[in-house]
Design a protein around this motif. Structure first.
Motif, PDB file in Angstrom:
ATOM      1  N   ASP A  37       0.828  -1.207   0.000  1.00 25.02           N
ATOM      2  CA  ASP A  37       0.000   0.000   0.000  1.00 25.02           C
ATOM      3  C   ASP A  37       0.866   1.262   0.000  1.00 25.02           C
ATOM      4  OD1 ASP A  37      -0.018   1.227   3.018  1.00 25.02           O
ATOM      5  OD2 ASP A  37       0.371  -0.924   2.999  1.00 25.02           O
ATOM      6  N   GLU A  38       0.206   2.404  -0.057  1.00 22.37           N
ATOM      7  CA  GLU A  38       0.936   3.669  -0.167  1.00 22.37           C
ATOM      8  C   GLU A  38       1.714   4.042   1.086  1.00 22.37           C
ATOM      9  OE1 GLU A  38      -2.726   6.737   0.734  1.00 22.37           O
ATOM     10  OE2 GLU A  38      -2.352   6.102  -1.308  1.00 22.37           O
ATOM     11  N   MET A  39       1.434   3.409   2.210  1.00 26.60           N
ATOM     12  CA  MET A  39       2.203   3.675   3.435  1.00 26.60           C
ATOM     13  C   MET A  39       3.202   2.563   3.736  1.00 26.60           C
ATOM     14  SD  MET A  39      -0.849   5.331   5.772  1.00 26.60           S
ATOM     15  CE  MET A  39      -0.267   4.491   7.184  1.00 26.60           C
ATOM     16  N   ALA A  40       3.095   1.433   3.049  1.00 21.47           N
ATOM     17  CA  ALA A  40       3.949   0.259   3.285  1.00 21.47           C
ATOM     18  C   ALA A  40       3.922  -0.149   4.754  1.00 21.47           C
ATOM     19  CB  ALA A  40       5.370   0.505   2.803  1.00 21.47           C
ATOM     20  N   ALA A  41       2.732  -0.081   5.344  1.00 23.10           N
ATOM     21  CA  ALA A  41       2.600  -0.321   6.777  1.00 23.10           C
ATOM     22  C   ALA A  41       2.576  -1.806   7.153  1.00 23.10           C
ATOM     23  CB  ALA A  41       1.330   0.348   7.293  1.00 23.10           C
ATOM     24  N   LYS A  42       2.102  -2.651   6.251  1.00 20.31           N
ATOM     25  CA  LYS A  42       2.018  -4.081   6.560  1.00 20.31           C
ATOM     26  C   LYS A  42       3.335  -4.757   6.211  1.00 20.31           C
ATOM     27  CE  LYS A  42      -2.233  -3.926   7.875  1.00 20.31           C
ATOM     28  NZ  LYS A  42      -2.633  -4.162   9.228  1.00 20.31           N
ATOM     29  N   PRO A  43       3.754  -5.722   7.023  1.00 16.64           N
ATOM     30  CA  PRO A  43       5.073  -6.310   6.832  1.00 16.64           C
ATOM     31  C   PRO A  43       5.173  -7.246   5.628  1.00 16.64           C
ATOM     32  CG  PRO A  43       3.949  -7.409   8.623  1.00 16.64           C
ATOM     33  CD  PRO A  43       3.077  -6.262   8.202  1.00 16.64           C
ATOM     34  N   LEU A  44       6.293  -7.158   4.945  1.00 15.61           N
ATOM     35  CA  LEU A  44       6.685  -8.109   3.908  1.00 15.61           C
ATOM     36  C   LEU A  44       8.180  -7.944   3.710  1.00 15.61           C
ATOM     37  CD1 LEU A  44       6.084 -10.198   1.671  1.00 15.61           C
ATOM     38  CD2 LEU A  44       6.001  -8.266   0.105  1.00 15.61           C
ATOM     39  N   VAL A  45       8.903  -9.006   3.919  1.00 16.25           N
ATOM     40  CA  VAL A  45      10.340  -9.026   3.699  1.00 16.25           C
ATOM     41  C   VAL A  45      10.583 -10.084   2.639  1.00 16.25           C
ATOM     42  CG1 VAL A  45      12.582  -9.457   4.773  1.00 16.25           C
ATOM     43  CG2 VAL A  45      10.771  -8.374   6.098  1.00 16.25           C
ATOM     44  N   LEU A  46      11.470  -9.787   1.703  1.00 13.01           N
ATOM     45  CA  LEU A  46      11.751 -10.787   0.685  1.00 13.01           C
ATOM     46  C   LEU A  46      13.232 -10.903   0.418  1.00 13.01           C
ATOM     47  CD1 LEU A  46      12.283  -9.495  -2.444  1.00 13.01           C
ATOM     48  CD2 LEU A  46       9.950  -8.805  -2.019  1.00 13.01           C
ATOM     49  N   GLU A  58       8.682 -11.465   8.544  1.00 14.60           N
ATOM     50  CA  GLU A  58       9.879 -11.021   9.256  1.00 14.60           C
ATOM     51  C   GLU A  58      11.106 -11.737   8.714  1.00 14.60           C
ATOM     52  OE1 GLU A  58       9.588 -11.192  13.507  1.00 14.60           O
ATOM     53  OE2 GLU A  58       7.472 -10.689  13.477  1.00 14.60           O
ATOM     54  N   GLU A  59      12.236 -11.050   8.719  1.00 14.33           N
ATOM     55  CA  GLU A  59      13.468 -11.647   8.204  1.00 14.33           C
ATOM     56  C   GLU A  59      13.878 -12.896   8.974  1.00 14.33           C
ATOM     57  OE1 GLU A  59      17.962 -10.411   8.363  1.00 14.33           O
ATOM     58  OE2 GLU A  59      16.945  -9.219   6.824  1.00 14.33           O
ATOM     59  N   ILE A  60      13.569 -12.957  10.251  1.00 13.79           N
ATOM     60  CA  ILE A  60      13.951 -14.119  11.057  1.00 13.79           C
ATOM     61  C   ILE A  60      13.348 -15.410  10.492  1.00 13.79           C
ATOM     62  CG2 ILE A  60      12.079 -13.883  12.738  1.00 13.79           C
ATOM     63  CD1 ILE A  60      14.179 -14.709  14.882  1.00 13.79           C
ATOM     64  N   ALA A  61      12.164 -15.331   9.900  1.00 10.54           N
ATOM     65  CA  ALA A  61      11.536 -16.508   9.294  1.00 10.54           C
ATOM     66  C   ALA A  61      12.326 -16.961   8.063  1.00 10.54           C
ATOM     67  CB  ALA A  61      10.096 -16.197   8.923  1.00 10.54           C
ATOM     68  N   ILE A  62      12.819 -16.013   7.277  1.00 12.87           N
ATOM     69  CA  ILE A  62      13.617 -16.365   6.098  1.00 12.87           C
ATOM     70  C   ILE A  62      14.942 -16.979   6.525  1.00 12.87           C
ATOM     71  CG2 ILE A  62      14.786 -15.487   4.043  1.00 12.87           C
ATOM     72  CD1 ILE A  62      12.571 -13.345   3.866  1.00 12.87           C
ATOM     73  N   ARG A  63      15.569 -16.400   7.559  1.00 17.02           N
ATOM     74  CA  ARG A  63      16.831 -16.963   8.057  1.00 17.02           C
ATOM     75  C   ARG A  63      16.628 -18.380   8.572  1.00 17.02           C
ATOM     76  NH1 ARG A  63      17.733 -11.727  10.724  1.00 17.02           N
ATOM     77  NH2 ARG A  63      17.263 -12.792  12.665  1.00 17.02           N
ATOM     78  N   LEU A  65      14.358 -20.530   7.590  1.00 15.49           N
ATOM     79  CA  LEU A  65      14.128 -21.392   6.433  1.00 15.49           C
ATOM     80  C   LEU A  65      15.426 -21.697   5.696  1.00 15.49           C
ATOM     81  CD1 LEU A  65      12.077 -22.760   4.470  1.00 15.49           C
ATOM     82  CD2 LEU A  65      12.090 -20.608   3.219  1.00 15.49           C
ATOM     83  N   MET A  66      16.249 -20.672   5.496  1.00 16.85           N
ATOM     84  CA  MET A  66      17.487 -20.826   4.745  1.00 16.85           C
ATOM     85  C   MET A  66      18.615 -21.418   5.588  1.00 16.85           C
ATOM     86  SD  MET A  66      16.444 -19.873   1.846  1.00 16.85           S
ATOM     87  CE  MET A  66      17.973 -19.903   0.932  1.00 16.85           C
ATOM     88  N   GLY A  67      18.522 -21.308   6.909  1.00 15.45           N
ATOM     89  CA  GLY A  67      19.555 -21.851   7.782  1.00 15.45           C
ATOM     90  C   GLY A  67      20.827 -21.021   7.820  1.00 15.45           C
ATOM     91  N   ARG A  68      20.699 -19.725   7.485  1.00 18.09           N
ATOM     92  CA  ARG A  68      21.878 -18.848   7.464  1.00 18.09           C
ATOM     93  C   ARG A  68      21.422 -17.395   7.448  1.00 18.09           C
ATOM     94  NH1 ARG A  68      22.080 -16.985   2.150  1.00 18.09           N
ATOM     95  NH2 ARG A  68      21.111 -18.360   0.619  1.00 18.09           N
ATOM     96  N   GLU A  69      22.396 -16.484   7.575  1.00 19.19           N
ATOM     97  CA  GLU A  69      22.098 -15.062   7.413  1.00 19.19           C
ATOM     98  C   GLU A  69      21.758 -14.802   5.949  1.00 19.19           C
ATOM     99  OE1 GLU A  69      21.934 -12.505   9.707  1.00 19.19           O
ATOM    100  OE2 GLU A  69      22.051 -14.152  11.136  1.00 19.19           O
ATOM    101  N   VAL A  70      20.880 -13.850   5.703  1.00 23.92           N
ATOM    102  CA  VAL A  70      20.463 -13.562   4.330  1.00 23.92           C
ATOM    103  C   VAL A  70      20.447 -12.063   4.071  1.00 23.92           C
ATOM    104  CG1 VAL A  70      19.046 -15.645   4.165  1.00 23.92           C
ATOM    105  CG2 VAL A  70      18.006 -13.516   4.958  1.00 23.92           C
TER     106      VAL A  70
END
Length: 85
Positions: A37-46, A58-63, A65-70
């Motif tokens: 949205d125009e405020m980018a208020a809702k979270p999404l990390v990719l 959240e980035e912690i979920a991606i880390r 899943l990947m098993g490492r820093e991203v």
């Protein structure tokens, strides 16, 4: 008005129509898209690589899943992103 036929079209149309806070994912048989949205208020990390796109709230979920820093990023206000799959 005809509905959009691509993820880019759907995401762009929603960004123009909805005046609330949102982040969403659109998928077809061969495309994946996200919009904020125009405020980018809702979270999404990719995180993107040449052959992988991972998204989470959240980035912690991606880390985890990947098993490492991203290297991840949070899309900008009213940003629409699409990928061919």
């Amino acid at each position: 008005r005809r509905p959009p036929r691509s993820t880019q079209g759907v995401a762009s149309a929603a960004s123009d129509v909805y005046k609330r806070q949102f982040t969403y994912l659109v998928a077809t048989g061969n495309e994946l898209g996200v919009a904020k949205d125009e405020m980018a208020a809702k979270p999404l990390v990719l995180m993107e690589t040449d052959d992988l796109v991972v998204m989470a709230s959240e980035e912690i979920a991606i880390r985890a899943l990947m098993g490492r820093e991203v290297q991840s990023r949070d899309p900008f206000e009213r940003e629409v992103l699409t990928w061919q799959v």
